[in-house]
Design a protein around this motif. Sequence first.
Motif, PDB file in Angstrom:
ATOM      1  N   THR A  17       0.867  -1.173   0.000  1.00 55.52           N
ATOM      2  CA  THR A  17       0.000   0.000   0.000  1.00 55.52           C
ATOM      3  C   THR A  17       0.908   1.228   0.000  1.00 55.52           C
ATOM      4  OG1 THR A  17      -0.113   0.046   2.420  1.00 55.52           O
ATOM      5  CG2 THR A  17      -1.878  -1.138   1.252  1.00 55.52           C
ATOM      6  N   VAL A  18       0.369   2.352  -0.429  1.00 61.24           N
ATOM      7  CA  VAL A  18       1.150   3.584  -0.444  1.00 61.24           C
ATOM      8  C   VAL A  18       0.364   4.680   0.264  1.00 61.24           C
ATOM      9  CG1 VAL A  18       0.323   4.307  -2.734  1.00 61.24           C
ATOM     10  CG2 VAL A  18       2.512   5.159  -1.891  1.00 61.24           C
ATOM     11  N   GLU A  19       1.081   5.468   1.049  1.00 58.86           N
ATOM     12  CA  GLU A  19       0.492   6.586   1.787  1.00 58.86           C
ATOM     13  C   GLU A  19       1.452   7.775   1.728  1.00 58.86           C
ATOM     14  OE1 GLU A  19      -0.131   5.249   5.787  1.00 58.86           O
ATOM     15  OE2 GLU A  19      -1.390   3.562   5.163  1.00 58.86           O
ATOM     16  N   ARG A  20       0.976   8.902   2.201  1.00 56.06           N
ATOM     17  CA  ARG A  20       1.804  10.107   2.316  1.00 56.06           C
ATOM     18  C   ARG A  20       1.679  10.679   3.728  1.00 56.06           C
ATOM     19  NH1 ARG A  20       3.970  12.512  -2.373  1.00 56.06           N
ATOM     20  NH2 ARG A  20       3.287  11.504  -4.290  1.00 56.06           N
ATOM     21  N   PRO A  21       2.048   9.895   4.759  1.00 54.30           N
ATOM     22  CA  PRO A  21       1.862  10.362   6.134  1.00 54.30           C
ATOM     23  C   PRO A  21       2.815  11.478   6.550  1.00 54.30           C
ATOM     24  CG  PRO A  21       3.061   8.313   6.158  1.00 54.30           C
ATOM     25  CD  PRO A  21       2.642   8.563   4.722  1.00 54.30           C
ATOM     26  N   PHE A  22       3.905  11.642   5.820  1.00 54.99           N
ATOM     27  CA  PHE A  22       4.898  12.652   6.189  1.00 54.99           C
ATOM     28  C   PHE A  22       4.756  13.916   5.347  1.00 54.99           C
ATOM     29  CE2 PHE A  22       6.999   8.464   6.949  1.00 54.99           C
ATOM     30  CZ  PHE A  22       6.812   8.468   8.321  1.00 54.99           C
ATOM     31  N   GLY A  23       3.648  14.033   4.625  1.00 55.23           N
ATOM     32  CA  GLY A  23       3.407  15.204   3.806  1.00 55.23           C
ATOM     33  C   GLY A  23       3.426  14.867   2.330  1.00 55.23           C
ATOM     34  N   PRO A  24       3.203  15.878   1.501  1.00 56.78           N
ATOM     35  CA  PRO A  24       3.059  15.652   0.068  1.00 56.78           C
ATOM     36  C   PRO A  24       4.366  15.383  -0.679  1.00 56.78           C
ATOM     37  CG  PRO A  24       2.923  17.991   0.546  1.00 56.78           C
ATOM     38  CD  PRO A  24       2.993  17.279   1.873  1.00 56.78           C
ATOM     39  N   ASP A  25       5.506  15.496  -0.004  1.00 55.98           N
ATOM     40  CA  ASP A  25       6.787  15.373  -0.692  1.00 55.98           C
ATOM     41  C   ASP A  25       7.389  13.980  -0.692  1.00 55.98           C
ATOM     42  OD1 ASP A  25       6.648  18.092  -1.239  1.00 55.98           O
ATOM     43  OD2 ASP A  25       7.783  18.628   0.549  1.00 55.98           O
ATOM     44  N   SER A  26       6.690  13.006  -0.109  1.00 53.81           N
ATOM     45  CA  SER A  26       7.242  11.647  -0.103  1.00 53.81           C
ATOM     46  C   SER A  26       6.130  10.610  -0.055  1.00 53.81           C
ATOM     47  CB  SER A  26       8.188  11.444   1.082  1.00 53.81           C
ATOM     48  OG  SER A  26       7.488  11.546   2.293  1.00 53.81           O
ATOM     49  N   GLN A  27       6.409   9.487  -0.704  1.00 54.89           N
ATOM     50  CA  GLN A  27       5.496   8.355  -0.693  1.00 54.89           C
ATOM     51  C   GLN A  27       6.060   7.297   0.246  1.00 54.89           C
ATOM     52  OE1 GLN A  27       5.804   7.786  -5.008  1.00 54.89           O
ATOM     53  NE2 GLN A  27       3.580   7.803  -5.014  1.00 54.89           N
ATOM     54  N   THR A  28       5.198   6.745   1.075  1.00 54.77           N
ATOM     55  CA  THR A  28       5.600   5.708   2.011  1.00 54.77           C
ATOM     56  C   THR A  28       4.947   4.403   1.566  1.00 54.77           C
ATOM     57  OG1 THR A  28       5.765   7.332   3.777  1.00 54.77           O
ATOM     58  CG2 THR A  28       5.603   5.029   4.434  1.00 54.77           C
ATOM     59  N   PHE A  29       5.773   3.414   1.263  1.00 55.31           N
ATOM     60  CA  PHE A  29       5.286   2.123   0.811  1.00 55.31           C
ATOM     61  C   PHE A  29       5.306   1.163   1.992  1.00 55.31           C
ATOM     62  CE2 PHE A  29       6.970   4.350  -2.803  1.00 55.31           C
ATOM     63  CZ  PHE A  29       5.953   4.202  -3.745  1.00 55.31           C
ATOM     64  N   LYS A  30       4.179   0.464   2.191  1.00 58.42           N
ATOM     65  CA  LYS A  30       4.031  -0.406   3.351  1.00 58.42           C
ATOM     66  C   LYS A  30       3.568  -1.792   2.923  1.00 58.42           C
ATOM     67  CE  LYS A  30       2.681   3.241   6.595  1.00 58.42           C
ATOM     68  NZ  LYS A  30       1.682   3.610   7.615  1.00 58.42           N
ATOM     69  N   VAL A  31       3.930  -2.757   3.744  1.00 59.65           N
ATOM     70  CA  VAL A  31       3.392  -4.108   3.623  1.00 59.65           C
ATOM     71  C   VAL A  31       2.876  -4.483   5.009  1.00 59.65           C
ATOM     72  CG1 VAL A  31       5.657  -5.220   3.958  1.00 59.65           C
ATOM     73  CG2 VAL A  31       3.786  -6.480   2.877  1.00 59.65           C
ATOM     74  N   GLY A  32       1.600  -4.855   5.084  1.00 59.63           N
ATOM     75  CA  GLY A  32       1.015  -5.189   6.376  1.00 59.63           C
ATOM     76  C   GLY A  32       1.048  -4.039   7.357  1.00 59.63           C
ATOM     77  N   GLY A  33       0.988  -2.821   6.851  1.00 59.34           N
ATOM     78  CA  GLY A  33       1.006  -1.643   7.707  1.00 59.34           C
ATOM     79  C   GLY A  33       2.383  -1.210   8.174  1.00 59.34           C
ATOM     80  N   LYS A  34       3.432  -1.907   7.733  1.00 56.51           N
ATOM     81  CA  LYS A  34       4.815  -1.587   8.123  1.00 56.51           C
ATOM     82  C   LYS A  34       5.564  -1.019   6.922  1.00 56.51           C
ATOM     83  CE  LYS A  34       4.453  -3.672  12.173  1.00 56.51           C
ATOM     84  NZ  LYS A  34       4.583  -3.015  13.432  1.00 56.51           N
TER      85      LYS A  34
END
Length: 113
Positions: A17-34
């Motif tokens: 899954t992909v999120e932007r929890p640290f703002g619009p300048d980075s994508q955070t890729f997760k597996v199982g929420g990690k």
Amino acid sequence: MQHGQVEGVCLSLKGTTVERPFGPDSQTFKVGGKIFAILGDDGGLSIKLSEVAYEALTELGVMRRAPYLPRGGWAYTDDVTGWDDQELSDLIARSHELVAAGLTKKARLELGL
């Protein structure tokens, strides 16, 4: 490797899954929420490495300790475009594997891992 290719590699890994929890300048890729990868819009990439890979790549100077992730073998490269496509793809896939291995058996089964 180009920025979009890194994004494609990350998204191609099972359960990502992909999120932007640290703002619009980075994508955070997760597996199982990690988190297994953080890709900055500036081309910087943080990934989790095995102890051996971390030592080798930081000693060679091609990666350094990831900012804000000081523990657990997290390494950072300033620019993904300087990397061989296959080498960086393999490192990203290994980061995904390392993080997924830390999930519960139930979570891994639910994600098809």
